[in-house]
Every structure is written in C-alpha cells, then in structure tokens.
Motif scaffolding. Structure first.
Motif, short mmCIF file in Angstrom:
data_model
loop_
_atom_site.label_atom_id
_atom_site.label_comp_id
_atom_site.label_asym_id
_atom_site.label_seq_id
_atom_site.Cartn_x
_atom_site.Cartn_y
_atom_site.Cartn_z
N ASP A 59 -9.63 5.42 -4.11
CA ASP A 59 -10.24 6.75 -4.14
C ASP A 59 -11.69 6.67 -4.62
O ASP A 59 -12.56 7.37 -4.12
CB ASP A 59 -9.45 7.67 -5.08
N PHE A 119 0.82 -1.21 0.00
CA PHE A 119 0.00 0.00 0.00
C PHE A 119 0.86 1.26 0.00
O PHE A 119 0.50 2.28 -0.60
CB PHE A 119 -0.94 -0.01 1.21
N GLU A 120 2.00 1.22 0.67
CA GLU A 120 2.93 2.36 0.64
C GLU A 120 3.45 2.59 -0.77
O GLU A 120 3.58 3.73 -1.24
CB GLU A 120 4.09 2.11 1.61
N ILE A 168 -7.60 1.75 0.53
CA ILE A 168 -6.63 2.16 -0.48
C ILE A 168 -7.24 2.93 -1.65
O ILE A 168 -6.59 3.74 -2.30
CB ILE A 168 -5.85 0.93 -1.01
N GLU A 197 0.69 4.16 -2.87
CA GLU A 197 0.57 5.60 -2.58
C GLU A 197 1.65 6.38 -3.29
O GLU A 197 1.41 7.48 -3.81
CB GLU A 197 0.65 5.83 -1.07
N ASP A 198 2.86 5.82 -3.34
CA ASP A 198 3.97 6.48 -4.03
C ASP A 198 3.73 6.54 -5.53
O ASP A 198 4.04 7.55 -6.19
CB ASP A 198 5.28 5.74 -3.72
N LYS A 234 0.81 6.68 -6.98
CA LYS A 234 -0.21 7.70 -7.18
C LYS A 234 0.42 9.10 -7.27
O LYS A 234 0.06 9.90 -8.13
CB LYS A 234 -1.21 7.69 -6.02
N LYS A 235 1.37 9.37 -6.37
CA LYS A 235 2.02 10.68 -6.35
C LYS A 235 2.78 10.95 -7.66
O LYS A 235 2.98 12.09 -8.04
CB LYS A 235 2.98 10.76 -5.17
#
Length: 497
Positions: free
Chosen positions: A210, A182-183, A208, A186-187, A189-190
C-alpha cells in the motif's frame, strides 16, 4: 498519523566504527502492507531487527499503539504482537508443524506432559484460518520451502501478531506459491494485521504494498503511496541518482570461439551443445528444472557428466573437478553464494584468494604483501564496500558478498566465466554495478555464460541466448530476436522449435 500502530522516531544504531542507522523514521498503519526499500547496506535489516527485538539501538524512540516501548529480546516483542519471518527459517526440523507453531509455548497438562490434543486442535484452527493444506503432524524437515514459509506465518498468528515482518518472503518460491502467499497477506490485512515487507523485487512491491519507505546509507529518505509513485522514482530514491538504464550499452563484435561444450549428457541434461566466443555474453534461459543449473555445474566439474566433452581454445580439457576446471581457465559464480560461493565465517581477504593461493605461495610460505596488494586491487576494481579486508564475509551486504565472489573468480585468472543467477538477492543499485562489472570483463577479453531465470536480465545483458527445456537445448536467438514473450513461450513449451 491516523490509525498508526507503529511509529519509529529518530532511531540511531552505532556499531564500532560504523553507523548502521542514523535518525531513522517509519510509521506503519493498521492493516497495511508497508514495503521497506533500499540497497543492500541501506539499514533495512538493522531497523527490522530492532523492531523485532533481535537488536538494541543507540538512541531514538519506538511507539506501539501510542505507547513507547523498548524490547530487550524477540520474546518481549512477540508479547507485544510483533513477529519477524527471516530468510533463513527459524524452526526445528525434527519437530512437527504444530510443535514448531507453538515452540516455547506448548500447552501442558498434569505431570509436565505436553497436551497434544489441545496442541493439534489449536494448530489446526490456525492452519484452517489461513486456508492452508498442511498436515500439522508432519515434521518440518519434510515440508517444501513454500510450506515452511506458510508455517512461519501460522506461527506468527499463534502469538497474536498484529505486525509481521517478512524478509524476502518470495526468494525461493515459485510463481504459483507466490500467488498463494499474496492471497494470505491480503487476508491478514483484512484482519487488521500490518505487514512490513522487505523485497528486492520491485514488481512484487508494486503488486502487494500500500505504501513504501525508502532508506539509503542508513538514513530515512521518503515514504510514498504506491499509487503515487513508479519504478523509476523508487529506484532513483534508493540509489540517490537517476538510473536511466540498468543495463550497459554493449558493443560486442563476434570473434573466435574460445569455449565449446559438445553433446553433454548427465543428470537433467540431454545432449546439449553450446559454444562461446571471446568477449561474448551467452545467455542460457530456462524455467526451474530445465537443466540450466545442472549444465553449468557439469561444465565446472561440480557434478559429473555421463558423456560429452569440453574444449577450451579448441583443446579438450579435463573438467572432472572444479580445481581442474579452474586450471583450464573456467571460473564459476554459484547461484547459492552463501553455501557454495563464500566461506561466511572467514575474512574477505581469505575468500578472495581462496581459489588462487598458488599465485602467492613459495614453498610453504605465502607472500603476504603480494596477497594484500591483490586483494586491495580487487576491492577497488569492484568497489566492494567494507570496513577492512579482515572483515568477515558474512557481515557484508548481499551485493557486496556477490562482488567478493566475483573477486575470487577474477583473482584465479579465469577467462571463461559461468555466472549462475549472478544478481539473485541483491538490490537494484548493486545489480547495475554487477552488470557494469560483467561488461568490463568482456571488454578485457573474458567470455561469460550467463544463466538466469530473470528474463529482463537475460535480454538486457546477453549477446545471444540459448533456451533450454526439460534438459534439452530448444532454440538459439540472436540479440535482435530477443523478447520476454518469445523466450517464455519456448521455455514453457508454448511453441515447439
């Protein structure tokens, strides 16, 4: 839609006699995690394969960054920045992490030789970008499941993926490994990468994603912002009805003991004893490595016991092989239906009668009519959705595959059923059906040993629960004493019995 990277419009996919997708719609924003939800057979996997270029479609349109595209292969999709990570990893075990990351695109130098210097440099950069601790020279066959999963993600980045499709990415991961995944998501996505996320685990989706889009029976139902919906609404959209309670109301009244395992010793199991009563569901809970799966397979004769004895109706039985266990009235549903529960390249009919051929045999002849009637009865009894009993088992959805495993066990006329993770990898609607099947079995006089790491399932279905830790029986809890906090505390050693 603003910042829409992928748009699916009116996509239909027809197979002979079956419409897998009908007028499907989907819109994906740049840099979002978009969950695709639905029961098994809802059309999710078909649509994902179409997007990834692994499958064609009958009609409709796909737009990428506003331009219509049609992919004839996964290679074409990858060139446009779309990659898919399947449940079964698509790598070469004998090659290194770096070689798998760039498979089919290895950097070359003079003489047609691989430029390993550049390969390792480029692979190392990707691995570092993902903050992973994987040796790029390690052969894939030596990786853990989690490391293989991360290597697949790294592989996607080597093609410059802007959309990554993840199909049940956490199915074989531990909680700690899921946290790392999940980390990484998230990375990604950025960095503006979009994730199409398929999972039966609703808690993950709400953690997780959106947004989510629900499909049912091959059709688009609705898209929701995660912040604007809840578990009950999503389940209702998936199954087309309100699911007031996932678990049936059980009215078990204790009766005679029909099964006993006494002082069982073996690999990973240390002197465990249990007893099971007629019509009861006995839950056995434990973390991975606690010995629960090993115990079940020892009872069934799939792995040997060092010592101990098994009694059915008070009489000691020979359970030295699965065939002898079945003859003694013990049935088994494996936690790995694809490798241990089914023969995927054989028909549904053949799978259902696999453990009970003697019932339909006379000498060297099989009574085809009797066999056909038995199969049809099981199909109707368990509401197995199929095109024909001759359909290959591997072509069924996960939930229907699991029902075929149940049908095989029931057709063998076993009264004591061991169910290892019976709802693993099936959607919430199929879970509800399986729970009702279990409840009905016990009403018919069968008794069930339920082994599961899904604590809500253990609590919702069990009449009693035995907790195991590190191969030992730790504690027994009555129905009234059950709670997730209590079970987890004893499983993990937070409380000593």
């Amino acid at each position: 839609m603003d910042d829409c990277v992928l748009r699916i419009e009116s996509v239909t996919k027809k197979f002979p006699g079956v419409i897998a997708l009908k007028d499907a719609h989907l819109q994906i924003k740049r840099g979002e995690v978009h969950a695709v939800c639905g029961e098994n057979g809802a059309g999710k996997s078909t649509l994902m394969k179409i997007i990834a270029g692994a499958q064609g479609y009958t009609s409709g349109h796909i737009y990428l960054d506003g331009e219509e595209v049609f992919f004839h292969s996964t290679k074409e999709a990858e060139k446009h920045g779309i990659a898919m990570i399947y449940q079964e990893f698509n790598m070469v075990p004998e090659l290194s992490v770096a070689e798998n990351m760039y498979l089919g695109r290895l950097p070359m130098k003079g003489g047609g030789r691989v430029d390993f210097g550049k390969l390792y440099k480029d692979a190392e950069e990707i691995i570092n970008r993902l903050k992973l601790h994987i040796n790029i020279r390690t052969k894939v066959k030596h990786l853990s499941v989690a490391e293989a999963q991360m290597t697949e993600i790294a592989k996607c980045l080597t093609i410059g993926a802007k959309i990554i499709i993840m199909d049940e990415p956490t199915a074989a991961l531990t909680d700690e490994e899921i946290k790392v995944l999940f980390e990484i998501i998230e990375d990604l996505k950025k960095k503006g990468i979009s994730i199409l996320y398929i999972s039966h685990r609703m808690d993950e989706i709400f953690q997780i994603a959106d947004r989510l889009t629900v499909f049912r029976d091959g059709s688009y139902i609705e898209t929701k912002e995660i912040k604007d919906t809840n578990y009950a609404e999503v389940v209702s959209l998936m199954v087309g009805r309100s699911l007031e309670s996932l678990y049936p109301e059980r009215d078990y009244q204790g009766s005679e003991v029909v099964f006993e395992a006494k002082d069982i010793h073996g690999k990973g199991v240390n002197g465990v004893s249990i007893e099971l009563r007629k019509g009861e569901i006995l839950g056995i809970a434990g973390l991975l490595g606690s010995g629960t799966i090993e115990l079940s397979k020892m009872i069934y004769g799939a792995i040997p016991m060092k010592s101990g004895e098994i009694l059915v109706h008070g009489k000691r039985i020979d359970n030295s092989s699965p065939n002898k266990a079945i003859q003694a009235g013990i049935g088994f549903v494996s936690d790995d239906r694809k490798n241990e529960g089914l023969v995927l390249n054989r028909s549904i009919k053949e799978n259902i009668v696999l453990s009970s051929l003697k019932k339909f045999s006379s000498g060297f002849r099989i009574n085809k009519r009797k066999e056909q009637n038995a199969v049809q009865n099981e199909v109707e009894r368990l509401n197995i959705k199929l095109s024909s009993p001759m359909q290959l088992a591997g072509r069924l959805s996960g939930g229907n595959q699991q029902k075929v495993v149940f049908a095989k066990v029931l057709e063998a006329d076993t009264d004591i059923l061991i169910l290892d993770e019976p709802t693993r990898g099936v959607d919430v609607g199929a879970k509800a059906e399986i729970y009702n099947i279990m409840d009905q079995m016990t009403k018919e006089g069968k008794s069930i040993i339920l082994i599961s790491t899904d604590l809500p399932e253990v609590i919702g279905m069990s009449d009693r629960v035995v907790i195991m830790r590190e191969g030992y029986r730790v504690l027994e809890l009555s129905k009234e004493e059950l709670s997730q906090e209590k079970i987890l505390a004893y499983e993990s050693g937070g409380i000593e019995s």
